[in-house]
Design a protein around this motif. Structure first.
Motif, PDB file in Angstrom:
ATOM      1  N   ASP A   4      -5.425 -43.608   6.106  1.00 34.53           N
ATOM      2  CA  ASP A   4      -6.240 -42.498   5.801  1.00 34.53           C
ATOM      3  C   ASP A   4      -8.060 -43.552   6.028  1.00 34.53           C
ATOM      4  N   VAL A   5      -8.708 -43.308   6.537  1.00 37.27           N
ATOM      5  CA  VAL A   5      -9.716 -44.567   6.956  1.00 37.27           C
ATOM      6  C   VAL A   5     -10.537 -43.004   6.724  1.00 37.27           C
ATOM      7  N   ILE A  11     -17.407 -48.940  17.705  1.00 44.27           N
ATOM      8  CA  ILE A  11     -16.356 -48.906  17.340  1.00 44.27           C
ATOM      9  C   ILE A  11     -14.787 -47.517  17.615  1.00 44.27           C
ATOM     10  N   THR A  12     -13.999 -48.220  18.338  1.00 41.61           N
ATOM     11  CA  THR A  12     -12.960 -47.225  18.353  1.00 41.61           C
ATOM     12  C   THR A  12     -11.729 -47.972  17.031  1.00 41.61           C
ATOM     13  N   LEU A  13     -11.278 -46.558  16.353  1.00 39.50           N
ATOM     14  CA  LEU A  13     -10.469 -46.780  15.226  1.00 39.50           C
ATOM     15  C   LEU A  13      -9.387 -46.680  16.212  1.00 39.50           C
ATOM     16  N   GLN A  14      -8.061 -47.877  16.040  1.00 38.45           N
ATOM     17  CA  GLN A  14      -7.378 -48.138  16.845  1.00 38.45           C
ATOM     18  C   GLN A  14      -5.521 -47.888  15.449  1.00 38.45           C
ATOM     19  N   SER A  15      -6.433 -47.894  14.186  1.00 33.49           N
ATOM     20  CA  SER A  15      -5.147 -47.766  13.324  1.00 33.49           C
ATOM     21  C   SER A  15      -4.825 -46.011  13.357  1.00 33.49           C
ATOM     22  N   VAL A  16      -2.814 -45.659  13.407  1.00 34.05           N
ATOM     23  CA  VAL A  16      -2.874 -44.563  13.054  1.00 34.05           C
ATOM     24  C   VAL A  16      -1.773 -44.199  11.861  1.00 34.05           C
ATOM     25  N   ASN A  17      -1.948 -42.759  11.217  1.00 37.36           N
ATOM     26  CA  ASN A  17      -1.414 -42.222  10.098  1.00 37.36           C
ATOM     27  C   ASN A  17      -1.599 -43.134   8.741  1.00 37.36           C
ATOM     28  N   ARG A  68     -15.011 -37.575  19.321  1.00 38.05           N
ATOM     29  CA  ARG A  68     -13.817 -36.925  19.242  1.00 38.05           C
ATOM     30  C   ARG A  68     -12.969 -36.559  19.808  1.00 38.05           C
ATOM     31  N   GLU A  69     -11.950 -37.549  20.806  1.00 36.06           N
ATOM     32  CA  GLU A  69     -11.674 -36.949  22.049  1.00 36.06           C
ATOM     33  C   GLU A  69     -12.910 -36.609  23.269  1.00 36.06           C
ATOM     34  N   GLY A  70     -13.518 -37.337  23.017  1.00 36.64           N
ATOM     35  CA  GLY A  70     -15.163 -37.683  24.133  1.00 36.64           C
ATOM     36  C   GLY A  70     -15.820 -36.073  23.847  1.00 36.64           C
ATOM     37  N   GLU A  71     -15.929 -35.581  22.436  1.00 32.77           N
ATOM     38  CA  GLU A  71     -17.128 -34.664  22.237  1.00 32.77           C
ATOM     39  C   GLU A  71     -18.089 -35.529  21.247  1.00 32.77           C
ATOM     40  N   LEU A 121     -11.584 -40.112   9.389  1.00 33.18           N
ATOM     41  CA  LEU A 121     -11.406 -40.225  10.561  1.00 33.18           C
ATOM     42  C   LEU A 121     -10.032 -40.023  11.173  1.00 33.18           C
ATOM     43  N   LYS A 122      -9.534 -39.844  12.630  1.00 33.80           N
ATOM     44  CA  LYS A 122      -8.738 -39.571  12.596  1.00 33.80           C
ATOM     45  C   LYS A 122      -8.563 -41.141  14.470  1.00 33.80           C
TER      46      LYS A 122
END
Length: 284
Positions: A233-234, A225-231, A129-132, A246-247
């Motif tokens: 619930d994943v 795998i990168t989550l591209q969805s916004v808003n 998350r955010e590179g970490e 996930l965010k």
């Protein structure tokens, strides 16, 4: 082998009773039982051991119950490649293939070093998350990314070894080992893969594009795998037992783990017999 760890389904009276008998048998053999602490409370055993101690010291692990119990134990001792003897006390399992009648003969063989194991690939999973890196785990069966009950279809940008594969628009995506091919992946129309094959499976869950089919990649591949969805619930679920929310922008990296799970094999049945019996092939 001196230190024998015991895990069991503590809410199953039959498992608890068999565990009590097994502890007595091991003590009579001059061995040192290491009874998982929750189980020890149910059997009133003085041989209670914390999971950390079992992870560091056990020479053999006996699991009384089903595949779910064994999978959780595999995540615990996988780094040390401790042999696991899975004793099935319910319906036939894909992993717990030793029957109760076979348990003591199988234990005798293990103590003499006269046994065979099936090495099963595990996965190393890291959540960034955010590179970490904020989470890192090992799993035996599968890694699942899926949406919540009321969320819309999610977008999962997927790369293999740094090369773009696809952005899956689906309810989710399953990445499984060959061992996990008979789990959630199978219910999502994934293929059955022999557990000795060196590969990873990627199975989309209800893909929006019907041409998105399950794909098998090399066992040494790095899947990102990168989550591209916004808003939406994943969730990320590991072996169906550990989960994280996930965010947007989270990245999940999956690759073959350094160590394998080592399962003590039954001498009365093979993998294909387990498949036929469990999946009821040939029955009308």
């Amino acid at each position: 082998m001196k230190k024998i760890a015991i895990f069991a389904k503590v809410h199953d009276p039959r498992c608890v009773g068999i565990a009590e008998e097994l502890i007595e048998w091991l003590v009579a053999k001059g061995l040192s039982p290491m009874v998982e602490s929750h189980l020890a409370k149910h059997v009133g055993s003085a041989y209670s051991a914390e999971r950390q101690d079992i992870q560091e010291e056990a020479d053999l692990v006996v699991v009384l119950g089903g595949d779910g119990t064994l999978i959780s134990v595999a995540r615990l001792v996988g780094d040390r490649q401790v042999p696991i003897l899975g004793v099935n006390l319910g319906s036939l399992g894909f992993l717990t293939e030793i029957t109760l009648a076979e348990m003591y003969p199988a234990l005798e063989r293990c103590l003499k070093g006269d046994y065979e194991v099936s090495g099963r690939m595990m996965l190393r999973v890291s959540l960034h998350r955010e590179g970490e890196e904020i989470e890192g785990h090992q799993v035996l069966n599968d890694v699942v990314i899926n949406k919540g009950a009321l969320a819309r279809i999610i977008d999962l940008e997927t790369e293999v070894d740094g090369r773009y594969l696809s952005t899956f628009k689906a309810d989710g995506l399953i990445i499984s080992t060959p061992t996990g091919s008979t789990g959630y992946s199978l219910s999502a129309n994934g293929p059955i893969v022999h557990p000795q094959l060196d590969c990873l499976l990627m199975t989309p869950i209800c893909p929006h594009t019907l041409t998105n089919r399950p794909i098998v990649v090399a066992g040494d591949a790095l899947i990102s795998i990168t989550l591209q969805s916004v808003n939406e619930d994943v969730f990320l679920t590991l072996d169906g037992q550990v989960g994280f929310e996930l965010k947007h922008g989270d990245q999940i990296c999956i690759q073959r783990a350094e160590h394998q799970t080592r399962l003590v094999q039954s001498r009365s049945k093979d993998y294909f017999e387990v498949l036929r019996t469990k999946l009821k092939w040939g029955e009308r």
